[in-house]
Design an enzyme around this catalytic site. Sequence first.
Site, PDB file in Angstrom:
ATOM      1  N   HIS A 198       0.792  -1.237   0.000  1.00 46.28           N
ATOM      2  CA  HIS A 198       0.000   0.000   0.000  1.00 46.28           C
ATOM      3  C   HIS A 198       0.821   1.282   0.000  1.00 46.28           C
ATOM      4  O   HIS A 198       0.241   2.360   0.020  1.00 46.28           O
ATOM      5  CB  HIS A 198      -0.935   0.011   1.214  1.00 46.28           C
ATOM      6  CG  HIS A 198      -0.225  -0.111   2.544  1.00 46.28           C
ATOM      7  ND1 HIS A 198      -0.852   0.087   3.746  1.00 46.28           N
ATOM      8  CD2 HIS A 198       1.056  -0.417   2.852  1.00 46.28           C
ATOM      9  CE1 HIS A 198       0.009  -0.086   4.736  1.00 46.28           C
ATOM     10  NE2 HIS A 198       1.178  -0.403   4.204  1.00 46.28           N
ATOM     11  N   HIS A 199       2.148   1.206   0.000  1.00 49.33           N
ATOM     12  CA  HIS A 199       2.962   2.421   0.043  1.00 49.33           C
ATOM     13  C   HIS A 199       3.373   2.929  -1.337  1.00 49.33           C
ATOM     14  O   HIS A 199       3.767   4.088  -1.464  1.00 49.33           O
ATOM     15  CB  HIS A 199       4.225   2.195   0.872  1.00 49.33           C
ATOM     16  CG  HIS A 199       3.977   1.976   2.331  1.00 49.33           C
ATOM     17  ND1 HIS A 199       3.269   2.872   3.102  1.00 49.33           N
ATOM     18  CD2 HIS A 199       4.338   0.956   3.159  1.00 49.33           C
ATOM     19  CE1 HIS A 199       3.209   2.409   4.342  1.00 49.33           C
ATOM     20  NE2 HIS A 199       3.843   1.256   4.406  1.00 49.33           N
ATOM     21  N   ALA A 200       3.336   2.083  -2.355  1.00 56.07           N
ATOM     22  CA  ALA A 200       3.857   2.464  -3.676  1.00 56.07           C
ATOM     23  C   ALA A 200       3.075   3.638  -4.244  1.00 56.07           C
ATOM     24  O   ALA A 200       1.850   3.692  -4.169  1.00 56.07           O
ATOM     25  CB  ALA A 200       3.793   1.274  -4.627  1.00 56.07           C
TER      26      ALA A 200
END
Length: 598
Positions: A174-176
Amino acid sequence: MAALANSTKTTRRVSYFYDEDVGNYTYGQGHPMKPHRMRMVHDLVVNYNLFKKMEVLTPKRATFRQMTRFHTDEYIHFLERVTPLNVEELSQQQTRCNAFYYPYDLNSVHVLLSMNKHNKHLTLLKIVNVGEDCPIFEGLFEFCSISAGGSIDAANKLTSGESDIAINWSGGLHHAKRFEASGFCYVNDIVLAILELLRFYQRVLYIDIDIHHGDGVEEAFYTTDRVLTCSFHKFGQFFPGTGDVSDIGIGTGKYYAVNFPLKDGMDDWNYQNVFRPVVQHIIEWYRPGAIVLQCGADSLAGDRLGCFNLSMKGHAACVDFVKDFNLPLMVVGGGGYTIRNVARAWTYETGLLLEEQLSEDLPYNNFLEYYGPNYKLDVPANNMENMNTPAYLADMKAKVFENLRNIPFAPSVQIHQRQLNARVVPENEFSDSEDEGGRRHERSYYTNGKTGESSARKARANNKTALHNESESRGSSSRSGKTNSGVRDQGRSKTSRANQIFDDVLNTTVSTSVPPADRPSIMTPSPNSSRPPAPPSDVAQEDVTSAPGTPPIPNANNANETVTGANETTTTMEIDTAEPESEPIAKDEETEDVTMQS
């Protein structure tokens, strides 16, 4: 949960996606992210015989075109070609910002340029943010294609109506961001999956119980009301440094980003006491057509990078609570760096989604030595002190509910009737027969019982004539006025394709932000992780209470009414669903060096 006690539980169709190659990759020696954990999860799932209760599928690998529905062409092209052999060459290659197009606004570019005041140049690796947290390893692009492909296929299983619950433990990265890697994440499979869901559902709810803020997903949908993001995470001197309660979205998406910042030592009872009323209120008021649940296991007690104190059953209680709303549910993995506990938690939650009671004694499996010395399916809480005081949690809950008060009931989206899974043809797209001047794909159109061209076909033909005339009138001036800047704009048109596709889905402009230069590393644990034993709490045995003023939760049957008719009434998206077939990437295939022209 008491409001759901009277609802009748029914067995739901569950699809489970797993690629046997996902465990073969490694981020490098000493790196906390270990894809091997997915192999351990699958081994427990098989030895508990859970595979007999659900549909087990090998997902298709995500293609370049699928990834660029959110990410830029240049970024995915970089991931496709970079290898450990040429990463040193790329790290020393100085690339001017106007030569390698950076898809942020001009002010963001100036911020980036100020990071390197000496020569006003940026290295390519600095732009895409690869390095210690996000290293370049062998088979990087293939690993990303497995993770993204599983989530895309899981979303398609829900939209086709073939499954009620779809699981992809390899997903949840979920950080990309659109143009950069972040926090061990390279391709944001969650955003790609939500874009698929938005083709068929008016509204999608994203819930994140990872200890780190789901900043990549929130940023992608920060300006739209079609996706509501809700994240419960550690905040304050902790990666990624975002997710304050005041971060609520902007423009059309204002109040559709819900953040619940927490402190160290969050325990089961207090977590459920804030998670349930908030999620309950959102689902009843927002009325999502589908839910995506990110189950990062780094919020468990004893995690290598985490600082919460959730037990396995406390973590799984969130999954059970969301499942009982009987909405199409997609479950993905995420963080989790004590891999024996990750395998335990995700296996237990797989059984919970199948409504199977699993034995506490672990069955014999290929990785049994990891689970010693007790060999139990359990992750207990410890005696870590809870820094979240009742007054702090009450204050945060009040602020969250105050923000939710501004959301209108079930915001509407323009829709029209169309056949399920039918591809939506854009008005300006021409058929093969029109492009080639032949009748190779001849079709009959009926108007008032007679054969003839449809109005849409006539409109496309008129469009073609108008575009042709306009291009002829501009022909001479375009050829004579072509400059170096024009060539550069032509090169940037590839990047704009991903932006156009993404914005077409949301019907809004997506804002992006450049992270601060001093952002913390995800590898840095909380400085307050180790604490003396806490005295027993007097409220530990109390029942979970709902927030005052919270509307009653709908029962499972009523909640399911939101989905009824979703297969008949769906959202029109002008995106071509046809994907070019691609051969799987060979691990031993030599990859040529990336050369950048300034």
